[in-house]
Design a protein around this motif. Structure first.
Motif, PDB file in Angstrom:
ATOM      1  N   ARG A  86      32.633  35.447  28.465  1.00 50.41           N
ATOM      2  CA  ARG A  86      31.698  36.506  28.860  1.00 50.41           C
ATOM      3  C   ARG A  86      31.823  36.758  30.355  1.00 50.41           C
ATOM      4  N   ASN A  87      31.834  38.008  30.729  1.00 47.44           N
ATOM      5  CA  ASN A  87      31.959  38.374  32.131  1.00 47.44           C
ATOM      6  C   ASN A  87      30.943  39.446  32.499  1.00 47.44           C
ATOM      7  N   CYS A  88      30.596  39.480  33.763  1.00 44.62           N
ATOM      8  CA  CYS A  88      29.770  40.576  34.260  1.00 44.62           C
ATOM      9  C   CYS A  88      30.683  41.746  34.609  1.00 44.62           C
ATOM     10  N   ALA A  89      30.131  42.786  35.199  1.00 37.97           N
ATOM     11  CA  ALA A  89      30.916  43.990  35.498  1.00 37.97           C
ATOM     12  C   ALA A  89      32.057  43.713  36.467  1.00 37.97           C
ATOM     13  N   LYS A  90      31.895  42.695  37.307  1.00 32.79           N
ATOM     14  CA  LYS A  90      32.887  42.468  38.354  1.00 32.79           C
ATOM     15  C   LYS A  90      34.211  41.941  37.803  1.00 32.79           C
ATOM     16  N   GLY A  91      34.164  41.196  36.678  1.00 27.32           N
ATOM     17  CA  GLY A  91      35.402  40.662  36.121  1.00 27.32           C
ATOM     18  C   GLY A  91      36.372  41.735  35.665  1.00 27.32           C
ATOM     19  N   PRO A  92      35.969  42.616  34.744  1.00 26.77           N
ATOM     20  CA  PRO A  92      36.879  43.690  34.327  1.00 26.77           C
ATOM     21  C   PRO A  92      37.308  44.611  35.467  1.00 26.77           C
ATOM     22  N   ALA A  93      36.467  44.711  36.537  1.00 26.95           N
ATOM     23  CA  ALA A  93      36.804  45.580  37.668  1.00 26.95           C
ATOM     24  C   ALA A  93      37.976  45.036  38.479  1.00 26.95           C
ATOM     25  N   THR A  94      38.457  43.838  38.154  1.00 30.60           N
ATOM     26  CA  THR A  94      39.661  43.317  38.813  1.00 30.60           C
ATOM     27  C   THR A  94      40.818  44.298  38.671  1.00 30.60           C
ATOM     28  N   ILE A  95      40.859  45.026  37.566  1.00 31.79           N
ATOM     29  CA  ILE A  95      41.948  45.991  37.370  1.00 31.79           C
ATOM     30  C   ILE A  95      41.925  47.072  38.446  1.00 31.79           C
ATOM     31  N   ASN A  96      40.728  47.443  38.922  1.00 31.32           N
ATOM     32  CA  ASN A  96      40.635  48.417  40.013  1.00 31.32           C
ATOM     33  C   ASN A  96      41.310  47.885  41.273  1.00 31.32           C
ATOM     34  N   GLN A  97      41.141  46.605  41.536  1.00 34.12           N
ATOM     35  CA  GLN A  97      41.690  46.009  42.750  1.00 34.12           C
ATOM     36  C   GLN A  97      43.206  45.891  42.679  1.00 34.12           C
ATOM     37  N   VAL A  98      43.700  45.584  41.480  1.00 35.49           N
ATOM     38  CA  VAL A  98      45.150  45.475  41.297  1.00 35.49           C
ATOM     39  C   VAL A  98      45.818  46.839  41.453  1.00 35.49           C
ATOM     40  N   THR A  99      45.202  47.887  40.909  1.00 31.32           N
ATOM     41  CA  THR A  99      45.817  49.218  40.900  1.00 31.32           C
ATOM     42  C   THR A  99      45.316  50.110  42.030  1.00 31.32           C
ATOM     43  N   SER A 155      44.525  37.957  40.088  1.00 36.95           N
ATOM     44  CA  SER A 155      45.593  37.808  39.092  1.00 36.95           C
ATOM     45  C   SER A 155      46.958  37.723  39.737  1.00 36.95           C
ATOM     46  N   GLU A 156      46.989  37.395  41.045  1.00 42.58           N
ATOM     47  CA  GLU A 156      48.255  37.447  41.763  1.00 42.58           C
ATOM     48  C   GLU A 156      48.542  36.169  42.554  1.00 42.58           C
ATOM     49  N   ARG A 157      47.910  35.066  42.148  1.00 35.83           N
ATOM     50  CA  ARG A 157      48.161  33.828  42.870  1.00 35.83           C
ATOM     51  C   ARG A 157      47.736  32.633  42.022  1.00 35.83           C
ATOM     52  N   GLN A 205      46.207  32.192  37.875  1.00 37.55           N
ATOM     53  CA  GLN A 205      47.652  32.364  37.807  1.00 37.55           C
ATOM     54  C   GLN A 205      48.058  33.776  38.208  1.00 37.55           C
ATOM     55  N   PRO A 206      49.254  33.923  38.795  1.00 37.01           N
ATOM     56  CA  PRO A 206      49.809  35.258  39.032  1.00 37.01           C
ATOM     57  C   PRO A 206      50.381  35.799  37.720  1.00 37.01           C
ATOM     58  N   VAL A 207      49.633  36.634  37.046  1.00 37.01           N
ATOM     59  CA  VAL A 207      49.934  36.931  35.647  1.00 37.01           C
ATOM     60  C   VAL A 207      51.213  37.735  35.477  1.00 37.01           C
ATOM     61  N   LEU A 208      51.546  38.603  36.429  1.00 39.28           N
ATOM     62  CA  LEU A 208      52.770  39.381  36.275  1.00 39.28           C
ATOM     63  C   LEU A 208      53.997  38.498  36.468  1.00 39.28           C
ATOM     64  N   ARG A 209      53.926  37.551  37.374  1.00 42.49           N
ATOM     65  CA  ARG A 209      55.039  36.603  37.508  1.00 42.49           C
ATOM     66  C   ARG A 209      55.205  35.823  36.213  1.00 42.49           C
ATOM     67  N   LEU A 210      54.099  35.360  35.635  1.00 41.84           N
ATOM     68  CA  LEU A 210      54.179  34.582  34.407  1.00 41.84           C
ATOM     69  C   LEU A 210      54.709  35.438  33.255  1.00 41.84           C
ATOM     70  N   ALA A 211      54.299  36.712  33.198  1.00 41.18           N
ATOM     71  CA  ALA A 211      54.784  37.603  32.137  1.00 41.18           C
ATOM     72  C   ALA A 211      56.288  37.784  32.233  1.00 41.18           C
ATOM     73  N   PHE A 236      61.902  33.091  39.435  1.00 40.53           N
ATOM     74  CA  PHE A 236      61.647  33.504  40.806  1.00 40.53           C
ATOM     75  C   PHE A 236      61.382  32.267  41.664  1.00 40.53           C
ATOM     76  N   ASN A 237      61.829  32.329  42.919  1.00 33.75           N
ATOM     77  CA  ASN A 237      61.546  31.263  43.867  1.00 33.75           C
ATOM     78  C   ASN A 237      60.142  31.369  44.437  1.00 33.75           C
ATOM     79  N   SER A 238      59.590  32.589  44.432  1.00 27.70           N
ATOM     80  CA  SER A 238      58.248  32.787  44.982  1.00 27.70           C
ATOM     81  C   SER A 238      57.570  33.914  44.224  1.00 27.70           C
ATOM     82  N   THR A 239      56.253  33.938  44.309  1.00 26.94           N
ATOM     83  CA  THR A 239      55.477  34.959  43.598  1.00 26.94           C
ATOM     84  C   THR A 239      55.725  36.338  44.178  1.00 26.94           C
ATOM     85  N   TYR A 240      55.926  36.412  45.496  1.00 31.58           N
ATOM     86  CA  TYR A 240      56.107  37.748  46.057  1.00 31.58           C
ATOM     87  C   TYR A 240      57.401  38.407  45.562  1.00 31.58           C
TER      88      TYR A 240
END
Length: 941
Positions: free
Chosen positions: A91-104, A502-504, A522-528, A536-540
């Motif tokens: 269960r999450n409050c409004a701030k959890g799903p809003a992470t997508i706003n920060q990523v994009t 989602s990036e570290r 976890q950095p989810v795109l690196r893991l995907a 990759f040697n690094s997340t960046y």
């Protein structure tokens, strides 16, 4: 009654799925989860996702998230809750799903930037990471080689990981360099709790409580509020009653059985009145108090001539607290004394199943606010609700921090720019006083890092911060580690993009309930991408692959920077950043967490093995692990035979010692762990406070606040400003890049009771000028019955601003302002326009329909440090009047010369170190990034 029809009648034609409906995708299908593309309805177009767990970073609770990564595009589609997370339970409050706003976010910073003009001029150039790391590494190395260790400072707000993981970096460098935000947040409550039981935070078992006492708006915005709010509702549904002590009628107060709207600062008087009722009516747990309270120390030190029996102690206790009558508390608070009596008796009926919590609220607002937490814990102690089912445990019982590899020894270093001698009992660094310390010439900074912290906007007296940060003789180099622009980043030399939630990689563990768990960010795109066979040697590098520029993760940044500081290993630093599996080679981030999960988390290797996984793969799959559940009465844990070997027991105090250090206490002849206090018991009497110059506060008491009623002259237009409350949809300085959240919340009007509105001749939406000790701000009024007469309130979450039209601040959330210094020390800010639509890659930016960005009130607050806890006392005595003809909404005026005078005035309240034995600070007290024992002593004998 017939079952209601579904919202979409076509659902009646659907077959019921085999096995029924589920709330979340089952974890065995996370590698290939299928959903229909909602944008293609009514066509059934499948989309395939890899569901990867991570941890939310939009408050301190550490709730679990699942990132839905599109397997075709390698883009994150959305974030939802992680059902395997023990704290948030999916269960999450409004701030959890809003992470997508920060990523994009189309305005996020994707590449490292270096200042190209004067600080604050707004001229920037893109540089490479090698240029950045070489410059910073060389400066740090030079300062270390020249013995200028105290000129390196890492200033962090909410790090998003356990402090020990950065501690190993700074301790490897041999410095006392960690600075935090805690003394503008929670140091008051931490201090009050720590003087009782040595731990600095409470962990209430709300779900099993019979009575819940909250000094906060905890269902919507309190500390760890989402996991706690769930369990408050669990408890309420099971029959628990709830009492809220809060000046405002918060959403939480509307759900309570009892709401006490007290005058701010009077809360400890109310709580002590409840304690007095329990004492006078003999409604307390005699046996728990006899066994676990240090009453013998109290009698020995404070009443040596009277009988040293428990009965004598109880008689003295009753006499001491008889002054706190319901009528006295009513006079101080303005609340109904009959309710105090009723609530006290309800607490007695709940007994050991009374959960309680205070975090910021009254403890952060008032001079002596730490006594609010002392008084609240006194209630818990009297009814024996410490560490019990339905009670409140010390935080460490329900928190677990795995040990990382290669921990360096603590340094023999003490930085008085943070741990000033005037504040020896301050619970965290005196961070918000830094500009004043620099102004007084107490030191300078060769290297200043700011991370997840925006002191210009968050702290009181932000314009003094601007003056300090623009003075290169005081701050030689400033690197702001941030994925977004902020009011502070604008004045940095470097702005270095670090990853969002989602990036570290990070580890989190919070005391959300009566259990211990860890969560894995976890950095989810690196893991995907790695699931697809990429390495990759690094997340960046992974971020660059998916179009996220060169965004680093903080772990890898510190690892790489440490190698640049000590490239040949001659400083003894590099060895702490070498692989435990490949000696002499640079540590990889997956090796770091692999080692932790293999060696430091009880039960994790076994749980992983049962599923045919390595511990690292288990955490990558589930994102969280429950270490232990249903943890109670940790203080009763028996000492092991090997612990007792060669130990001694003090015949007077019954403290068990080994090698000169206390390890436990004997209770009824049994050696148990107890609490990490000098007496190893719950300390009603604090000899520490007495020995360090505060004997009048050695037991729980009531300190009249700096905004006590006696200090407010209504005839002169004076009122009390309560500026500490949160909004449930915003995250201090971190939510400015979340469009969904700002669409919901974007204004912070002045809450004002109608009686005050009538007196001032203002109605809702009228402008008022609020005058503080160092300036004023202009805001709109909201006239309401939800606040006490004589008190106004304004949320601290709004009022973001930028200085240039198209850069320097998130346009979702900032107003464009003109900020100028009209004469030395005198600053004027005026809004040029509010939030407006803008063109970007996100079509929503052209659809912005809100204009208000709120008002930045914190700029007008002087620093007001409590002389004991070090907590900034947020509440303000103000003068409120109708706005003048020349005033405009959002105007701010500040005199920083007067701000420094206010700093000096509050400094006079302190009682400086040294303490006993020439100590800088009591050795037993918690000290974050704890240095070597010898550092605690002033030089000399």
């Amino acid at each position: 009654m017939k079952d209601p029809l579904p919202l979409n009648p076509q659902a009646l034609d659907l077959d019921e799925p085999a096995g029924g409906l589920s709330s979340y995708p089952p974890s065995d299908r996370w590698d290939d989860w299928t959903e229909y593309d909602a944008t293609q309805w009514p066509k059934k177009v499948e989309k395939h996702y890899s569901l990867i767990p991570t941890i939310c970073f939009n408050c301190e609770a550490g709730c679990g998230l699942l990132a839905y990564v599109d397997k075709k595009t390698n883009r994150i589609q959305k974030f939802e809750g992680n059902p395997t997370h023990p704290g948030s339970r999916g269960r999450n409050c409004a701030k959890g799903p809003a992470t997508i706003n920060q990523v994009t976010d189309p305005e996020r910073i994707l590449y490292p930037l270096r200042r190209a003009g004067k600080r604050g001029e707004g001229k920037w150039e893109r540089v490479t990471w090698d240029e950045v790391l070489d410059d910073l590494g060389a400066r740090i190395r030079k300062a270390l080689q020249e013995g200028r260790k105290n000129e390196i400072m890492y200033h962090v707000g909410r790090p998003g990981h356990e402090l020990i993981y950065n501690q190993r970096v700074l301790h490897a460098w041999g410095i006392d360099g960690h600075n935090s935000h805690t003394n503008v947040c929670s140091a008051g409550a931490r201090t009050g709790y720590a003087f009782w039981h040595g731990f600095d935070r409470p962990s209430p078992d709300h779900a099993n409580a019979r009575f819940i006492l909250l000094l906060s708006s905890h269902l919507e915005a309190g500390h760890y509020f989402n996991p706690h709010a769930q369990r408050i509702i669990d408890g309420k549904m099971a029959g628990a009653k709830v009492c809220v002590i809060d000046t405002r009628l918060s959403n939480t107060a509307t759900k309570a059985d009892y709401w006490l709207s007290t005058w701010p600062g009077s809360e400890s008087a109310v709580l002590l009145a409840m304690c007095n009722i329990l004492l006078q009516e003999n409604l307390f747990d005699h046996e728990f108090v006899r066994q676990w309270v240090n009453w013998e120390d109290y009698l020995r030190n404070e009443h040596p001539t009277q009988s040293q029996t428990f009965e004598a102690f109880l008689e003295t206790l009753k006499q001491t607290y008889a002054q706190y009558t319901p009528e006295f508390a009513a006079k101080e608070s303005g609340a109904d004394p009959r309710v105090f009596v009723e609530v006290a008796r309800e607490i007695a009926r709940a007994g050991s199943a009374m959960s309680a919590h205070v975090w910021r609220n009254a403890a952060a607002g008032n001079l002596g606010g730490w006594q609010v937490a002392r008084a609240l814990e006194f209630l818990s102690v009297l009814v024996g609700a410490v560490g019990t089912p339905g009670g409140t445990s010390p935080s460490a019982s329900n928190k677990y921090i795995p040990t990382p590899p290669m921990m360096p020894p603590p340094p023999n270093a003490w930085n008085e720019l943070m741990w000033a001698r005037e504040y020896p009992l301050a619970f965290f660094e005196m961070s918000f006083l830094l500009p004043h310390f620099l102004k007084e010439g107490r030191g300078k900074l060769a290297m200043y890092f700011s991370r997840v912290y925006n002191p210009v906007w968050t702290n009181p007296d932000g314009l003094s911060w601007i003056e300090a940060l623009t003075d290169e003789s005081k701050v030689e180099r400033h690197a702001c580690l941030s994925p977004t622009w902020s009011e502070t980043a604008w004045y940095a030399d470097y702005v270095l993009p670090m990853g969002h939630a989602s990036e570290r990689h990070d580890l989190m563990s919070q005391e959300t309930h009566s259990a211990r768990w860890i969560g894995f960010r976890q950095p989810v795109l690196r893991l995907a991408l790695e699931k697809q066979g990429r390495k990759f040697n690094s997340t960046y590098e992974a971020h660059r692959e998916v179009g996220l520029g060169e965004v680093w993760e903080e772990d890898e940044f510190w690892l790489e920077l440490s190698w640049r500081v000590d490239p040949d290993g001659s400083l003894g630093i590099r060895r702490y950043f070498e692989s435990p599996y490949r000696p002499g080679e640079k540590l990889r981030i997956e090796e770091y967490y692999r080692w932790i999960f293999e060696n430091s988390v009880p039960g994790l290797p076994q749980a992983a093995s049962a599923e045919g996984l390595t511990p690292l793969d288990y955490m990558r799959k589930y994102g969280a692990f429950l270490i232990e559940n249903n943890i109670y009465e940790s203080h009763k844990k028996a000492l092991k035979p090997e612990e007792l070997q060669n130990s001694t027991v003090d015949p007077v105090t019954h403290v068990v010692q080994k090698n000169g250090a206390p390890i436990g206490v004997q209770i009824e002849g049994k050696s148990v762990t107890g609490f990490p206090t000098p007496s190893r018991k719950l300390e009603f009497f604090s000899k520490t406070l007495k020995d360090w110059g505060w004997p009048e506060y050695s037991i729980p008491g009531y300190i009249k606040s700096h905004v006590h009623r006696d200090n407010i002259d209504v005839s002169k237009g004076e009122m009390l400003l309560l500026p500490t409350f949160r909004l449930p949809t915003l995250i201090h300085t971190r939510s400015g890049n979340a469009k969904w959240l700002y669409e919901i919340s974007h204004k912070n009007p002045i809450w004002m009771h109608h009686e005050d509105g009538d007196r001032l001749g203002v109605v809702t939406s009228d402008l008022v000028r609020v005058q503080t000790a160092i300036g004023y701000f202009v805001d709109k009024v909201w006239v309401t019955e939800s606040i006490r007469p004589g008190v106004i309130a304004c949320s601290h979450h709004l009022g973001r601003w930028r200085l240039k039209e198209d850069s320097g601040g998130e346009r979702w959330s900032t107003a464009l302002v003109d900020l100028k210094q009209t004469e030395p020390g005198k600053w004027m800010m005026r809004q040029l326009h509010g939030i407006q639509p803008f063109a970007s890659d996100d079509p929503d930016s052209s659809r912005i329909h809100w204009e208000d960005a709120g008002v930045h009130q914190n700029l007008t607050f002087p620093v007001q440090p409590d002389p004991i806890s070090g907590q900034h006392c947020w509440h303000q005595k103000v003068t409120v009047a109708k706005a003048r003809a020349e005033d405009r909404y959002g105007d701010v005026f500040v005199d920083t010369n007067q701000a420094h005078e206010e700093y000096r005035r509050w400094l006079q309240m302190t009682r400086s170190a040294p303490g006993p034995g020439k100590l800088r600070r009591p050795l037993w007290m918690i000290r974050v990034y704890r240095p070597a024992p010898e550092a605690f002593y002033f030089p000399g004998k």
